[in-house]
Design a protein around this motif. Structure first.
Motif, PDB file in Angstrom:
ATOM      1  N   GLU A  31       0.819  -1.218   0.000  1.00 18.75           N
ATOM      2  CA  GLU A  31       0.000   0.000   0.000  1.00 18.75           C
ATOM      3  C   GLU A  31       0.852   1.266   0.000  1.00 18.75           C
ATOM      4  O   GLU A  31       0.342   2.354  -0.221  1.00 18.75           O
ATOM      5  CB  GLU A  31      -0.980   0.003   1.188  1.00 18.75           C
ATOM      6  N   SER A  32       2.168   1.101   0.226  1.00 23.55           N
ATOM      7  CA  SER A  32       3.012   2.298   0.189  1.00 23.55           C
ATOM      8  C   SER A  32       3.695   2.463  -1.175  1.00 23.55           C
ATOM      9  O   SER A  32       4.545   3.327  -1.351  1.00 23.55           O
ATOM     10  CB  SER A  32       4.067   2.219   1.287  1.00 23.55           C
ATOM     11  N   SER A  33       3.309   1.627  -2.118  1.00 20.44           N
ATOM     12  CA  SER A  33       3.933   1.684  -3.443  1.00 20.44           C
ATOM     13  C   SER A  33       3.644   3.003  -4.144  1.00 20.44           C
ATOM     14  O   SER A  33       2.620   3.638  -3.934  1.00 20.44           O
ATOM     15  CB  SER A  33       3.396   0.535  -4.285  1.00 20.44           C
ATOM     16  N   GLU A  34       4.594   3.391  -5.000  1.00 23.72           N
ATOM     17  CA  GLU A  34       4.425   4.607  -5.800  1.00 23.72           C
ATOM     18  C   GLU A  34       3.558   4.343  -7.025  1.00 23.72           C
ATOM     19  O   GLU A  34       3.035   5.261  -7.646  1.00 23.72           O
ATOM     20  CB  GLU A  34       5.797   5.100  -6.289  1.00 23.72           C
ATOM     21  N   LYS A  35       3.467   3.075  -7.377  1.00 22.13           N
ATOM     22  CA  LYS A  35       2.743   2.723  -8.593  1.00 22.13           C
ATOM     23  C   LYS A  35       1.262   3.046  -8.469  1.00 22.13           C
ATOM     24  O   LYS A  35       0.714   3.114  -7.374  1.00 22.13           O
ATOM     25  CB  LYS A  35       2.870   1.226  -8.867  1.00 22.13           C
TER      26      LYS A  35
END
Length: 887
Positions: A31-35
């Motif tokens: 959930e912390s992905s930049e995507k």
RNA sequence: GCGCGAUUAGCUCAGUGGUAGAGCAAUGCCUUGACAUGGCAGAGGUCACAAGUUCAAAUCUUGUAUUGCGCACCA
């Protein structure tokens, strides 16, 4: 390279890759992905459930969407879980209890019984999850949720309390759908009406003031006669106008009941007089309210008669009592006749028995956010696909009634309402409970129990399972997860639960998150058997997907089912489809096996770049086509046309790659071929196949991962499923090369036709002579010969003897000298037939071209095409006629 | 009764105005160095019916028939 088996064996391969994906956390969503986020929540299957074909279709589609989104570089959350399925699960455990210990749930008590259900859930609840894994589903299993997880349950209670405080939840004595087997109320959606052959009883009640005169009444339910409190007629019905206000004798138990007038009564039906039993019929109940009639309940909760005044009926089952009551009427001389009659009877969805309209104290919800929900779907804020389901949604939204949310069960979320002990009896008996009662401090509503618990009694009912399901898209996610993944992107489910689930989730989204819960809803087809019947256990027409996977592989099952699943209509399932899927996997496997026989590439993820100047037409053609395939798939995906995607993937590999390309370049892989030819062909094979496997991956994840790994298209230690899908084409292709390929494939086809027509297919020494060919064809004649199955001689000086079988092609004229090989008589009759056909074609063209309207108004190119066609056919005709003469 | 679909080859289905398609089944030929879970070829359709719009209709319009699903009614 080790010797590979001739046929693909999916079982081990599928197991191997699935564990490998799990070990490497390929399905994990960050959930912390930049995507860019992409999310789907699974429609949670019943925890008691076992996988059926509907699940396979539904979850394969979700898996395809999820895998495709990963390939597009998105951060994908596919959130799995199960539903506690109140009635279904409780029933199952109660049955087991009865069979194994001869006990009922009440023998154990609530707490102990619930322990048993939890035990059962822990023991048997994971089956369907295992089965989904077997299918290859790429869910983030670390996030698996259950609708009765503690935090989930707390949210259900919170929502209940909130709605109660908003005055949308109330408790009251109403007519509900009662299931006499499950002994609980049901919502309107859980009742299915079925046409049933029943009997219409005509009977007569004697008029009190004029003995010997009778009023004739028809009914299907004589067993509720004891609860009659009136007889109603239509006020406009002239036959009965003078009777209104008088009284008739109810035969048993004896009573005098009034004749009333009510618009509800249909003059046309039966005798036009309706007995009124407010306790046992919804319409009668309403009439009773209008006329202030007494309510006499003559049935117990389990559907047996409750009428001590009629000892011979008391305690009998309602259907036994029906016959008995009719017999009693007959004895009394009050039964006139009995007619066969087909009417619709409401059945309990779960227990499959007729429901009983029954007055009882229940909790109800006035649906929240209905306006927003209706608008969101109507205006496309939420896209329904196929779009026509939006109308079904709208219809339901227009006339929804309050939702009966309480169930007289133990397994589920208990209603979070407590009554002060000394007042409990009074409050429980009250006709209604509203906010005012709560403020009085006698009732407490909240997710947490009251602090001085000892002074309180909790409401015994639990909530309808769907009252927890409607929170699924967000109650399954933490704050951080919601930030990244809510609203979810796609929801995939069946149209049969639009009312149960989809519409309610939208309401919940608006009410508790101020937002839609999902952007798109894809409704899957309903799977039927080959005769069009619904799949059901009792019909035994429901194949076990696990058996199918054992036999054909998960990929075979997925592909077979998806390739033919139409977008709008039902699927008629046929095992042959799955066999096709298996065959397709085998075809793919063998294409790669063929490549490996020419030497295993040591690519380690580095597929060589192609140099356009080295490509022959067949290379260019297939490279061009894989590019078009990618583009066309994109379009089909955009419309959620999964069958289309499957079909395109199928056609590309089978018709284009194997039947054309591989056949054309086969010579390059023989020992006699030059190193140059071989290198180019292998490079093209690898470039195209590696891309193709990626495109196919969402449909057949295991075999594509296996082959990509085995062929070295993916670096060792990495996964195809995690490899982003490139947007650029492999290489720009000049159309003159693809045109050449088209011409050669077409010409080879014509040559094969000629061979087949003259029955020389079996001969290997066939020679074709070509004239008027373009210069470039000389280089390709070896391939043409290979494809056509004969030797190609380009001899511009050749003068064909009259009648030599010939064909005009893009690349010159083709002749097949027969040298007296054919049966003259058979040939003559064949030619005659052929000539007739061609004459018809010529006449068709003439008809069109002779039509001045067509010539004047149709687009020019269309007229030109028609002319060319006429020319072609008439040439063919001349040729055939010459051949005929030559014989 | 209202609403939404469907009707195309023997079967299951594609096909959104321009020469009717696929797979399976059936037929003939081919065990040719990837694949018989395979290859090649031929056969098989008044696109449910009727009227209309159009140069042109499986495709658009209207109606009819048959059929499936949902909702309402259901004494």
């Amino acid at each position: 390279m080790s010797e590979l088996p001739k046929a693909y064996e999916p079982q081990e391969v599928e197991k191997k890759w699935y564990s490998s994906w799990l070990e490497n956390q390929c399905f994990h969503a960050d959930e912390s992905s930049e995507k860019e986020g992409y999310s789907i929540v699974i429609p949670p299957p019943n925890v008691t459930g076992i996988l059926h074909l509907g699940h396979v279709l539904n979850n394969t589609i979700q898996d395809i969407l999820a895998r495709r989104a990963r390939q597009q570089g998105k951060e994908v959350l596919w959130l799995p879980g199960t539903d506690h399925a109140g009635i279904a699960t409780q029933t199952k455990v109660e049955k087991q209890l009865r069979e194994e210990e001869g006990k009922t749930r009440r023998d154990l008590g609530r707490e102990e019984f619930l322990n048993r259900v939890w035990d059962w859930k822990d023991k048997h609840g994971g089956i369907i999850i295992k089965q989904l894994k077997r299918l290859g589903c790429s869910c983030d299993w670390e996030r698996e949720r259950f609708t009765m997880d503690a935090d989930y349950s707390a949210q259900v209670s919170d929502v209940f309390a909130k709605l109660f405080n908003d005055g949308l939840i109330y408790r009251g004595k109403r007519m509900v759908n009662w299931c006499p087997v499950s002994l609980t109320a049901l919502s309107d959606e859980e009742v299915i009406s079925k046409p049933r052959q029943s009997k219409l009883y005509f009977m007569k009640y004697e008029l009190v003031d004029t003995p010997g005169e009778y009023l004739e009444i028809s009914t299907t339910r004589p067993e509720t006669l004891m609860g009659d409190v009136a007889v109603a007629v239509n006020p406009k019905d002239e036959r009965y106008q003078k009777l209104v206000g008088r009284r008739v004798r109810r035969p048993f138990p004896a009573a005098e009941i009034p004749i009333i007038a009510d618009d509800h009564v249909d003059v046309e039906f039966g005798t036009g007089a309706l007995k009124i039993t407010p306790a046992h019929d919804k319409a009668d109940f309403e009439i009773g309210v209008r006329h202030d009639l007494e309510i006499i309940d003559v049935l117990h909760a389990d559907g047996t008669v409750n009428c001590p005044d009629c000892p011979d009926l008391d305690g009998l089952d309602r259907f036994v009592a029906r016959k008995k009551a009719a017999a009693k009427l007959e004895e009394l001389g009050l039964l006139i006749k009995v007619e066969e009659y087909e009417n619709n009877v409401g059945y309990s969805e779960r227990a499959d028995v007729p429901i009983e309209p029954r007055i009882s104290m229940q909790w109800f919800l006035k649906y929240p956010s209905t306006e927003k929900t209706a608008v969101a779907v109507a205006d496309g804020g939420i896209q329904y696909r196929p779009a026509r389901w939006a109308k079904t949604h709208a219809n339901w939204m227009e006339n929804i009634q309050d939702w009966c949310i309480s169930r007289q069960l133990w397994w589920g979320h208990q209603i979070p309402v407590w009554y002060r002990k000394e007042k409990a009896a009074e409050l429980l008996a009250a006709e209604s409970l509203d906010v005012a009662d709560m403020q009085a401090g006698d009732i407490y509503v909240g997710a947490e129990p009251p602090s001085d618990l000892a002074n309180w009694v909790r409401d015994e009912d639990v909530m309808d399972t769907w009252f927890s399901s409607w929170l699924w898209p967000f109650a399954t996610m933490s704050e951080a997860e919601q930030k990244k993944f809510y609203p979810t992107t796609d929801l995939v489910t069946g149209p049969d639960i639009i009312f149960f689930w989809v519409a309610r989730m939208i309401m919940a989204g608006f009410s508790f998150k101020s937002e839609i819960p999902f952007k798109n809803v894809f409704f899957t087809s309903i799977i039927r058997d080959i005769q069009g019947r619904k799949m059901s256990k009792s019909l035994g027409n429901s194949p076990d997907p696990i058996d199918l996977m054992d036999e054909y592989g998960a990929d075979g099952l997925r592909f077979g089912l998806l390739r033919t699943a139409p977008v709008g209509a039902d699927v008629r399932f046929d095992e042959a489809l799955v066999a096709e899927g298996r065959n397709f996997a085998n075809k793919l496997y063998n294409a790669c096996r063929f490549r490996q026989m020419a030497g295993s590439p040591a690519l380690d993820g580095q597929v060589p770049l192609l140099e356009v100047e080295r490509l022959r037409p067949y290379h260019a053609d297939i490279v061009h086509k894989i590019g078009s395939l990618a583009v066309n798939l994109e379009k089909s995906y955009a419309d959620y046309r999964f069958n289309d995607v499957g079909q395109q993937l199928y056609d590309f590999l089978w018709s284009e790659f194997c039947d054309k390309f591989l056949e054309a370049v086969k010579g390059d892989l023989r020992d006699s071929a030059t190193a140059e030819a071989r290198d180019v062909t292998l490079a093209v094979f690898d470039a195209v196949m590696s891309r193709y496997l990626q495109l196919l991956h969402p449909y057949m994840p295991h075999i594509t991962e296996e082959l990509s790994s085995r062929m070295g298209y993916v670096k060792s230690g990495e996964f195809l499923m995690e490899k982003p899908l490139p947007s650029e084409v492999l290489i720009e292709i000049d159309s003159h090369l693809t045109n050449q390929a088209d011409s050669i494939y077409a010409t080879a086809g014509r040559m094969r036709n000629l061979k087949a027509e003259y029955n020389v297919a079996a001969r290997k020494d066939v020679k074709f002579i070509m004239i008027k060919s373009p210069v470039w064809l000389a280089q390709e004649s070896d391939v043409l010969g290979l494809l056509a199955g004969g030797e190609i001689l380009i001899q511009d000086s050749y003068e064909a003897p009259k009648g030599t079988p010939a064909a005009v092609t893009d690349v010159g004229e083709v002749y097949l000298p027969l040298e007296g090989l054919v049966d003259i008589e058979a040939e003559k009759s064949r030619l005659d037939k052929e000539i007739t056909k061609v004459e018809i074609e010529v006449r068709k063209c003439d008809g069109k071209l002779g039509n001045s309207a067509f010539v004047d108004k149709a687009p020019v190119e269309l007229v030109e095409r028609e002319k060319a066609r006429r020319e072609e056919w008439s040439q063919k005709l001349v040729q055939l006629q010459e051949m005929r003469e030559a014989l």
